[in-house]
Design a protein around this motif. Structure first.
Motif, PDB file in Angstrom:
ATOM      1  N   GLY A   7      40.084  41.669  55.840  1.00 42.50           N
ATOM      2  CA  GLY A   7      40.543  40.740  54.686  1.00 42.50           C
ATOM      3  C   GLY A   7      39.906  40.018  54.830  1.00 42.50           C
ATOM      4  O   GLY A   7      40.342  39.235  54.432  1.00 42.50           O
ATOM      5  N   ALA A   9      36.546  38.484  53.962  1.00 40.26           N
ATOM      6  CA  ALA A   9      35.922  38.772  52.836  1.00 40.26           C
ATOM      7  C   ALA A   9      37.421  38.424  51.379  1.00 40.26           C
ATOM      8  O   ALA A   9      36.662  38.834  50.815  1.00 40.26           O
ATOM      9  N   GLY A  13      41.225  34.630  54.173  1.00 41.40           N
ATOM     10  CA  GLY A  13      40.300  35.190  55.454  1.00 41.40           C
ATOM     11  C   GLY A  13      39.288  35.026  55.737  1.00 41.40           C
ATOM     12  O   GLY A  13      39.039  34.676  57.049  1.00 41.40           O
ATOM     13  N   LEU A  35      36.559  45.658  51.287  1.00 40.77           N
ATOM     14  CA  LEU A  35      35.773  45.328  49.886  1.00 40.77           C
ATOM     15  C   LEU A  35      35.750  46.300  48.675  1.00 40.77           C
ATOM     16  O   LEU A  35      35.133  46.705  48.057  1.00 40.77           O
ATOM     17  N   ALA A  38      38.713  42.170  45.222  1.00 43.03           N
ATOM     18  CA  ALA A  38      39.357  42.020  46.167  1.00 43.03           C
ATOM     19  C   ALA A  38      37.958  40.571  47.093  1.00 43.03           C
ATOM     20  O   ALA A  38      38.614  39.681  47.318  1.00 43.03           O
ATOM     21  N   GLY A  39      37.905  41.744  47.865  1.00 41.77           N
ATOM     22  CA  GLY A  39      36.955  41.482  48.764  1.00 41.77           C
ATOM     23  C   GLY A  39      35.616  40.690  48.457  1.00 41.77           C
ATOM     24  O   GLY A  39      35.188  41.738  47.097  1.00 41.77           O
ATOM     25  N   ASP A  59      37.962  50.868  56.117  1.00 45.32           N
ATOM     26  CA  ASP A  59      39.165  50.585  55.367  1.00 45.32           C
ATOM     27  C   ASP A  59      40.207  50.685  57.247  1.00 45.32           C
ATOM     28  O   ASP A  59      39.935  51.504  57.577  1.00 45.32           O
ATOM     29  N   VAL A 123      49.826  39.053  59.200  1.00 44.81           N
ATOM     30  CA  VAL A 123      49.729  37.592  58.021  1.00 44.81           C
ATOM     31  C   VAL A 123      50.879  38.262  57.183  1.00 44.81           C
ATOM     32  O   VAL A 123      50.362  39.078  56.137  1.00 44.81           O
ATOM     33  N   SER A 124      51.759  37.400  57.109  1.00 48.78           N
ATOM     34  CA  SER A 124      53.040  38.211  55.901  1.00 48.78           C
ATOM     35  C   SER A 124      53.384  36.869  55.141  1.00 48.78           C
ATOM     36  O   SER A 124      52.328  35.963  55.079  1.00 48.78           O
ATOM     37  N   THR A 125      54.662  37.114  54.681  1.00 45.64           N
ATOM     38  CA  THR A 125      54.468  36.268  53.202  1.00 45.64           C
ATOM     39  C   THR A 125      55.889  35.394  52.987  1.00 45.64           C
ATOM     40  O   THR A 125      56.485  36.592  53.682  1.00 45.64           O
ATOM     41  N   TYR A 153      55.365  45.002  46.236  1.00 42.65           N
ATOM     42  CA  TYR A 153      53.957  44.041  46.896  1.00 42.65           C
ATOM     43  C   TYR A 153      54.942  43.842  48.263  1.00 42.65           C
ATOM     44  O   TYR A 153      54.675  44.090  49.592  1.00 42.65           O
ATOM     45  N   LYS A 157      55.286  44.681  52.447  1.00 42.45           N
ATOM     46  CA  LYS A 157      54.642  43.680  52.880  1.00 42.45           C
ATOM     47  C   LYS A 157      56.511  42.903  54.319  1.00 42.45           C
ATOM     48  O   LYS A 157      55.766  43.483  55.038  1.00 42.45           O
ATOM     49  N   SER A 181      53.866  30.370  52.339  1.00 37.27           N
ATOM     50  CA  SER A 181      54.117  30.414  50.834  1.00 37.27           C
ATOM     51  C   SER A 181      52.394  30.344  50.004  1.00 37.27           C
ATOM     52  O   SER A 181      51.673  30.944  50.679  1.00 37.27           O
ATOM     53  N   ASN A 182      52.875  30.361  48.828  1.00 34.91           N
ATOM     54  CA  ASN A 182      51.848  30.221  48.663  1.00 34.91           C
ATOM     55  C   ASN A 182      50.297  29.236  48.726  1.00 34.91           C
ATOM     56  O   ASN A 182      51.152  27.787  48.547  1.00 34.91           O
ATOM     57  N   LYS A 192      45.188  34.628  40.554  1.00 35.07           N
ATOM     58  CA  LYS A 192      45.951  34.316  40.791  1.00 35.07           C
ATOM     59  C   LYS A 192      46.136  32.728  40.003  1.00 35.07           C
ATOM     60  O   LYS A 192      45.425  32.414  39.448  1.00 35.07           O
TER      61      LYS A 192
HETATM   62  P1  NAD Z   1      42.812  38.779  49.160  1.00 37.39           P
HETATM   63  O1  NAD Z   1      43.806  39.603  48.129  1.00 37.39           O
HETATM   64  O2  NAD Z   1      41.793  37.738  48.138  1.00 37.39           O
HETATM   65  O3  NAD Z   1      42.182  39.323  49.638  1.00 37.39           O
HETATM   66  C1  NAD Z   1      42.709  40.856  50.766  1.00 37.39           C
HETATM   67  C2  NAD Z   1      41.301  41.212  51.475  1.00 37.39           C
HETATM   68  O4  NAD Z   1      41.981  42.750  52.410  1.00 37.39           O
HETATM   69  C3  NAD Z   1      40.245  41.470  50.647  1.00 37.39           C
HETATM   70  O5  NAD Z   1      38.997  40.995  51.289  1.00 37.39           O
HETATM   71  C4  NAD Z   1      39.878  43.258  50.690  1.00 37.39           C
HETATM   72  O6  NAD Z   1      39.007  43.618  50.226  1.00 37.39           O
HETATM   73  C5  NAD Z   1      40.623  43.807  51.827  1.00 37.39           C
HETATM   74  N1  NAD Z   1      41.269  44.723  51.565  1.00 37.39           N
HETATM   75  C6  NAD Z   1      42.451  45.710  51.368  1.00 37.39           C
HETATM   76  N2  NAD Z   1      42.250  46.254  51.082  1.00 37.39           N
HETATM   77  C7  NAD Z   1      41.888  46.714  52.289  1.00 37.39           C
HETATM   78  C8  NAD Z   1      42.028  47.992  53.540  1.00 37.39           C
HETATM   79  N3  NAD Z   1      42.689  48.689  53.093  1.00 37.39           N
HETATM   80  N4  NAD Z   1      40.992  48.068  54.321  1.00 37.39           N
HETATM   81  C9  NAD Z   1      40.455  46.914  54.543  1.00 37.39           C
HETATM   82  N5  NAD Z   1      40.641  45.875  54.260  1.00 37.39           N
HETATM   83  C10 NAD Z   1      41.150  46.253  52.780  1.00 37.39           C
HETATM   84  O7  NAD Z   1      44.431  38.275  49.865  1.00 37.39           O
HETATM   85  P2  NAD Z   1      44.841  36.796  50.437  1.00 37.39           P
HETATM   86  O8  NAD Z   1      45.357  35.941  48.950  1.00 37.39           O
HETATM   87  O9  NAD Z   1      43.627  36.780  51.254  1.00 37.39           O
HETATM   88  O10 NAD Z   1      45.389  36.965  51.168  1.00 37.39           O
HETATM   89  C11 NAD Z   1      45.813  37.075  53.013  1.00 37.39           C
HETATM   90  C12 NAD Z   1      46.792  38.080  53.531  1.00 37.39           C
HETATM   91  O11 NAD Z   1      47.986  36.842  53.434  1.00 37.39           O
HETATM   92  C13 NAD Z   1      47.884  38.960  52.801  1.00 37.39           C
HETATM   93  O12 NAD Z   1      48.024  39.879  53.922  1.00 37.39           O
HETATM   94  C14 NAD Z   1      48.602  38.493  51.688  1.00 37.39           C
HETATM   95  O13 NAD Z   1      49.911  39.242  51.976  1.00 37.39           O
HETATM   96  C15 NAD Z   1      49.083  37.098  52.858  1.00 37.39           C
HETATM   97  N6  NAD Z   1      49.486  36.069  51.874  1.00 37.39           N
HETATM   98  C16 NAD Z   1      48.837  35.358  50.708  1.00 37.39           C
HETATM   99  C17 NAD Z   1      49.427  34.700  50.272  1.00 37.39           C
HETATM  100  C18 NAD Z   1      48.692  33.611  49.187  1.00 37.39           C
HETATM  101  O14 NAD Z   1      49.094  32.511  48.938  1.00 37.39           O
HETATM  102  N7  NAD Z   1      48.057  34.043  48.894  1.00 37.39           N
HETATM  103  C19 NAD Z   1      50.147  33.648  51.283  1.00 37.39           C
HETATM  104  C20 NAD Z   1      51.024  34.215  52.506  1.00 37.39           C
HETATM  105  C21 NAD Z   1      50.748  35.442  52.694  1.00 37.39           C
END
Ligand code: NAD
Ligand code: DAU
Length: 339
Positions: A7, A9, A13, A35, A38-39, A59, A123-125, A153, A157, A181-182, A192
């Motif tokens: 993840g 991209a 990540g 990709l 969201a990537g 994937d 990486v959880s939430t 969602y 997770k 958290s966020n 977002k």
């Molecule tokens: P994001 O949606 O910006 O990025 C997710 C990435 O995962 C993208 O690049 C996408 O292409 C890739 N992806 C999706 N499905 C895929 C697959 N099957 N195989 C390979 N790659 C794949 O997400 P983010 O906000 O950066 O969140 C990243 C992680 O952190 C997630 O696990 C999310 O649950 C966790 N998280 C996010 C937040 C937040 O506030 N954004 C807070 C706590 C935890």
């Protein structure tokens, strides 16, 4: 050390990739990302040519491709950011959330068992804990709070977290889990809250606030999250869960008004729209464990982090304008058109 970052991209990540590349000049980073919408490879432009970095479009739910990758790269550590991450999309179409977030996590852990690793980090939430009432500011999520999910969602997770814990207990896989958290900061996809409101305000479009705007989120600047994950991977207890948060609670309305003030735009742009189904009321993390055991503390205060973030979106208009000019328009129309 060789890191495999899935993840990479996406928003957090990619920030984690930059963090590692800068902090550990002797380490190698392999970024795996399929990709999805969201990537974005443009995000990784600055590291793409670096010999210590490699990008693999794979994937995580594709078992054959993941096994081949592990066989070739033999990573020491796997940090799994790859996920479907937007709550509203999980309400529209839950299936892909189960595939990536649950099955994909299972495939990664099977590969870790097969090829051997020093640590698998999930990486959880904080969303796995459900929500807290608005009138009990004394309550916080600790690592002992029970799992109680609201959206497809968060349920996906939480399922992944349970699977990770089961692989630790049953197979002895070295794992850790963080529940943050966020996040906010550079490279966040404009679906977002914070980047969506910045982009709309800059175009003088209505700012769609769900319900009354009283819901509370606990905001953390993205590099503070990256530093916490790095610490957990290196020094965290095997099999342990760590909450990550910085006591930066704000109502959505406060966040939106902060953005409008910073951009010198009128509050009349705020538009209250139909609430998100199952909308969690308040998230609030108790980060005492990670502070006590690993000495982690956030370094970016909310006001400073928001200043930096808004500046970044002003300075990187082409990055987000590319995104919102494509398929994203269809999503926006579907999500907000009749709201
Ligand atoms: P994001 O949606 O910006 O990025 C997710 C990435 O995962 C993208 O690049 C996408 O292409 C890739 N992806 C999706 N499905 C895929 C697959 N099957 N195989 C390979 N790659 C794949 O997400 P983010 O906000 O950066 O969140 C990243 C992680 O952190 C997630 O696990 C999310 O649950 C966790 N998280 C996010 C937040 C937040 O506030 N954004 C807070 C706590 C935890
Ligand atoms: O808490 C961690 C979670 O934070 C992560 O696990 C998720 O991946 C991430 O998306 C985020 O979830 P939220 O649902 O809290 O984030 P989002 O930015 O979608 O919404 C933040 C708050 O703002 C929420 O209360 C809903 C509200 N909102 C959001 C959007 C997109 C609005 O009022 N209007 C909007 O247009």
């Amino acid at each position: 050390m060789k890191w495999l970052v899935t993840g990479g991209a996406g928003f957090i990540g990619s920030n984690f990739v930059f963090y590692l590349m800068e902090k550990y000049p002797g380490d190698q980073v392999v970024c795996v990302d399929s990709l999805t919408y969201a990537g974005n490879l443009e995000t990784l432009e600055s590291v793409m040519e670096n010999p210590r970095f490699a990008f693999e479009k794979v994937d995580i739910a594709d078992r054959k491709a993941i096994y081949a990758l592990f066989e070739r790269e033999k990573p020491d550590v796997v940090v799994n950011f790859a996920a479907e991450t937007h709550v509203d999309r999980s309400v529209m179409d839950p299936g892909v959330f189960l595939r990536t977030n649950v099955l994909g996590t299972g495939v990664l852990m099977d590969a870790c068992r097969q090829y051997g690793i020093k640590r698998y980090h999930q990486v959880s939430t904080d969303e796995v804990y459900g929500d807290l009432p608005l009138d009990r500011p004394d309550l916080f999520f600790t690592e002992e709070t029970s799992i109680h999910t609201s959206s497809p969602y968060s349920a996906s997770k939480a399922s992944a977290d349970l699977l990770v814990q089961a692989y630790h207990r049953t197979f002895g896989l070295p794992v850790s889990i963080s529940r943050c958290s966020n996040n906010y900061g550079p490279y966040q996809f404009p679906e977002k809250l914070i980047p969506l409101m910045i982009a709309n305000a800059l175009s003088d479009k209505p700012l769609p606030v769900y319900g009354t705007g009283e819901n509370v989120r606990d905001w953390l600047y993205v590099t503070d999250h990256c530093a916490a994950i790095d610490l957990i991977v290196r020094k965290g207890e095997d099999g342990s869960v760590y909450n990550i948060g910085g006591h930066n609670e704000r109502t959505n309305l406060e966040v939106v008004k902060t953005i409008l003030r910073a951009l010198d735009k009128p509050e009349s742009l705020i538009h209250f729209v139909t609430d998100r189904p199952g909308h969690d009321r308040r998230y609030a993390i108790d980060p005492a464990k990670i502070h006590r055991e690993l000495g982690w503390l956030p370094t970016t205060a909310f006001d400073r982090g928001m200043e930096k973030t808004i500046r970044w979106y002003l300075d990187h208009r082409t990055w987000w304008e590319h995104i919102i000019s494509g398929d994203y328009q269809n999503y926006y129309e579907k999500m907000y058109g009749n709201r």
